[in-house]
Design an enzyme around this catalytic site. Sequence first.
Site, PDB file in Angstrom:
ATOM      1  N   LYS A 156       0.846  -1.214   0.000  1.00 44.28           N
ATOM      2  CA  LYS A 156       0.000   0.000   0.000  1.00 44.28           C
ATOM      3  C   LYS A 156       0.870   1.248   0.000  1.00 44.28           C
ATOM      4  O   LYS A 156       2.025   1.227   0.459  1.00 44.28           O
ATOM      5  CB  LYS A 156      -0.946   0.041   1.210  1.00 44.28           C
ATOM      6  CG  LYS A 156      -0.294  -0.003   2.604  1.00 44.28           C
ATOM      7  CD  LYS A 156       0.155   1.337   3.174  1.00 44.28           C
ATOM      8  CE  LYS A 156       0.799   1.227   4.540  1.00 44.28           C
ATOM      9  NZ  LYS A 156       1.516   2.393   5.009  1.00 44.28           N
ATOM     10  N   ALA A 166      10.138  -2.828   6.210  1.00 50.40           N
ATOM     11  CA  ALA A 166      10.248  -1.612   7.044  1.00 50.40           C
ATOM     12  C   ALA A 166      10.313  -0.369   6.156  1.00 50.40           C
ATOM     13  O   ALA A 166      11.111   0.532   6.370  1.00 50.40           O
ATOM     14  CB  ALA A 166      11.459  -1.695   7.973  1.00 50.40           C
ATOM     15  N   GLY A 226       7.313   1.341   5.024  1.00 52.26           N
ATOM     16  CA  GLY A 226       6.071   2.115   5.015  1.00 52.26           C
ATOM     17  C   GLY A 226       5.090   1.619   3.976  1.00 52.26           C
ATOM     18  O   GLY A 226       4.140   2.313   3.605  1.00 52.26           O
ATOM     19  N   MET A 227       5.298   0.371   3.494  1.00 51.45           N
ATOM     20  CA  MET A 227       4.413  -0.184   2.467  1.00 51.45           C
ATOM     21  C   MET A 227       3.625  -1.392   2.965  1.00 51.45           C
ATOM     22  O   MET A 227       2.998  -2.114   2.193  1.00 51.45           O
ATOM     23  CB  MET A 227       5.222  -0.550   1.227  1.00 51.45           C
ATOM     24  CG  MET A 227       5.995   0.649   0.699  1.00 51.45           C
ATOM     25  SD  MET A 227       6.573   0.415  -0.963  1.00 51.45           S
ATOM     26  CE  MET A 227       5.031   0.556  -1.862  1.00 51.45           C
ATOM     27  N   GLY A 275       4.405  -4.354   4.229  1.00 54.05           N
ATOM     28  CA  GLY A 275       4.760  -5.695   3.757  1.00 54.05           C
ATOM     29  C   GLY A 275       4.434  -6.784   4.770  1.00 54.05           C
ATOM     30  O   GLY A 275       3.907  -7.841   4.409  1.00 54.05           O
ATOM     31  N   SER A 293       2.170  -6.651   7.056  1.00 48.41           N
ATOM     32  CA  SER A 293       0.702  -6.729   7.116  1.00 48.41           C
ATOM     33  C   SER A 293       0.169  -7.519   5.923  1.00 48.41           C
ATOM     34  O   SER A 293      -0.783  -8.301   6.050  1.00 48.41           O
ATOM     35  CB  SER A 293       0.091  -5.324   7.102  1.00 48.41           C
ATOM     36  OG  SER A 293       0.578  -4.578   8.193  1.00 48.41           O
ATOM     37  N   ASP A 312      -2.774  -2.201   9.656  1.00 48.08           N
ATOM     38  CA  ASP A 312      -2.815  -2.182   8.186  1.00 48.08           C
ATOM     39  C   ASP A 312      -3.291  -3.502   7.583  1.00 48.08           C
ATOM     40  O   ASP A 312      -3.443  -3.603   6.362  1.00 48.08           O
ATOM     41  CB  ASP A 312      -1.411  -1.883   7.617  1.00 48.08           C
ATOM     42  CG  ASP A 312      -0.960  -0.447   7.895  1.00 48.08           C
ATOM     43  OD1 ASP A 312      -1.813   0.392   8.229  1.00 48.08           O
ATOM     44  OD2 ASP A 312       0.248  -0.187   7.783  1.00 48.08           O
TER      45      ASP A 312
HETATM   46  P1  ATP Z   1       3.794  -0.523   8.327  1.00 52.19           P
HETATM   47  O1  ATP Z   1       3.797   0.451   7.215  1.00 52.19           O
HETATM   48  O2  ATP Z   1       2.734  -1.587   8.241  1.00 52.19           O
HETATM   49  O3  ATP Z   1       3.904   0.053   9.688  1.00 52.19           O
HETATM   50  P2  ATP Z   1       6.294  -1.331   7.263  1.00 52.19           P
HETATM   51  O4  ATP Z   1       5.788  -1.596   5.907  1.00 52.19           O
HETATM   52  O5  ATP Z   1       7.074  -0.061   7.449  1.00 52.19           O
HETATM   53  O6  ATP Z   1       5.136  -1.393   8.267  1.00 52.19           O
HETATM   54  P3  ATP Z   1       7.119  -4.063   7.453  1.00 52.19           P
HETATM   55  O7  ATP Z   1       7.740  -4.389   6.140  1.00 52.19           O
HETATM   56  O8  ATP Z   1       5.770  -4.567   7.718  1.00 52.19           O
HETATM   57  O9  ATP Z   1       7.213  -2.504   7.715  1.00 52.19           O
HETATM   58  O10 ATP Z   1       8.147  -4.593   8.571  1.00 52.19           O
HETATM   59  C1  ATP Z   1       8.115  -4.125   9.899  1.00 52.19           C
HETATM   60  C2  ATP Z   1       8.897  -5.098  10.783  1.00 52.19           C
HETATM   61  O11 ATP Z   1       8.100  -6.274  10.949  1.00 52.19           O
HETATM   62  C3  ATP Z   1      10.208  -5.536  10.165  1.00 52.19           C
HETATM   63  O12 ATP Z   1      11.258  -4.944  10.864  1.00 52.19           O
HETATM   64  C4  ATP Z   1      10.234  -7.048  10.294  1.00 52.19           C
HETATM   65  O13 ATP Z   1      11.318  -7.496  11.048  1.00 52.19           O
HETATM   66  C5  ATP Z   1       8.925  -7.415  10.994  1.00 52.19           C
HETATM   67  N1  ATP Z   1       8.207  -8.527  10.313  1.00 52.19           N
HETATM   68  C6  ATP Z   1       7.612  -9.569  10.893  1.00 52.19           C
HETATM   69  N2  ATP Z   1       7.044 -10.388   9.978  1.00 52.19           N
HETATM   70  C7  ATP Z   1       7.275  -9.837   8.789  1.00 52.19           C
HETATM   71  C8  ATP Z   1       6.943 -10.216   7.483  1.00 52.19           C
HETATM   72  N3  ATP Z   1       6.251 -11.321   7.208  1.00 52.19           N
HETATM   73  N4  ATP Z   1       7.339  -9.397   6.496  1.00 52.19           N
HETATM   74  C9  ATP Z   1       8.002  -8.259   6.763  1.00 52.19           C
HETATM   75  N5  ATP Z   1       8.376  -7.883   7.992  1.00 52.19           N
HETATM   76  C10 ATP Z   1       8.009  -8.657   9.018  1.00 52.19           C
END
Ligand code: ATP
Length: 329
Positions: free
Chosen positions: A18, A105, A107-108, A110, A112, A145
């Site tokens: 997203k 990590a 902001g997309m 992943g 979720s 998310d």
């Molecule tokens: P959001 O925007 O939902 O707050 P994000 O996109 O910035 O999160 P994610 O890629 O979801 O970040 O990763 C956040 C943390 O979650 C990572 O540091 C990772 O170690 C942990 N994590 C646990 N399970 C997963 C997974 N299946 N995929 C990605 N990261 C995961």
Amino acid sequence: MSSAQTSLQGVTARVPAKVNLELMVGPVRPDGFHHLATVFQAVGLHDDISVETADDWGVTVNGPYADLVPADGTNLAIRAARLLAREAGIDVPVHITIDKDIPVAAGMAGGSADAAGALLACDALWGVWSSRTALEALAAELGSDVPFALLGGTAMGSGRGDQLAPVLGRGRYTWVLALSDTGLSTPQVYAECDRLRAGVRVPEPRPSASMMTALRSGDARSLGQALSNDLQPAALSLQPRLEEVLRIGMDNGALGGVVSGSGPTIAFLVSDTERSLDLAVALAASGAAPAVKRAVGPVRGAHIITATSGPRGSLGSAGHTGPSGLRSS
Ligand code: ATP
């Protein structure tokens, strides 16, 4: 229920990343979360989450980001599968394979996306066939998310971002995503936002009229001007070089640019594919963005792409197409 209700052996769900077109961050709630008003758009960058019946619970992550993702019980996909198993009274372990193309990590959302994919795939594998409402409730328990990763399209999120209302808009938008080689932790970005706003009276967040008008019209130029994110100052404070990335994008034909969610990815809106190539090249040549991806939005939320039966072989493309296709109970 203590055993599977189908003869499926494996199921694969595809789930999009997203971007937040708008993210208004309100005051802190008594539970420690912030009141949010956000507009999500699902974009064509996906993780594929495959689940297979196994002797024990496990997870394998493939792709360039595999080293950044935990391969144990803290992985969000495993947590999602176990939550559904507990709720549905299932006693059938699965091995989960994540083919990861959504940066971590970034902001997309992943993680979720992987949680949403695991919910949907296990739901089919085990023959639970939860109602859409039931899956959304489990999704919300897993993270703010996760419900949007199930829904996809374009939607307004309120509460913690988990209460969704689809936005009926026109338009198909072309995005250039400037990635960072260092992630940002979501809690750290919110803490920095609170620090920067200390002493400031923060109003309740409301979606802006300009965003809704832009989405209704389908006009990319208006949407570019309406992009906004209250977490952007915090993300820029933690990674100051993002200012330079924003400037390069705006100098090279972007209609608008915004930090997505808690960053550090910057989403640039462009008018068409040709512009997206030009901008991707300019960002890569500048050296300011370590990696660049292109994607269109909106795209559909989590959906099943393959299901494999036991001894009789592959069922091919599944007829079951996501939460909207689930029976309601
Ligand atoms: P959001 O925007 O939902 O707050 P994000 O996109 O910035 O999160 P994610 O890629 O979801 O970040 O990763 C956040 C943390 O979650 C990572 O540091 C990772 O170690 C942990 N994590 C646990 N399970 C997963 C997974 N299946 N995929 C990605 N990261 C995961």
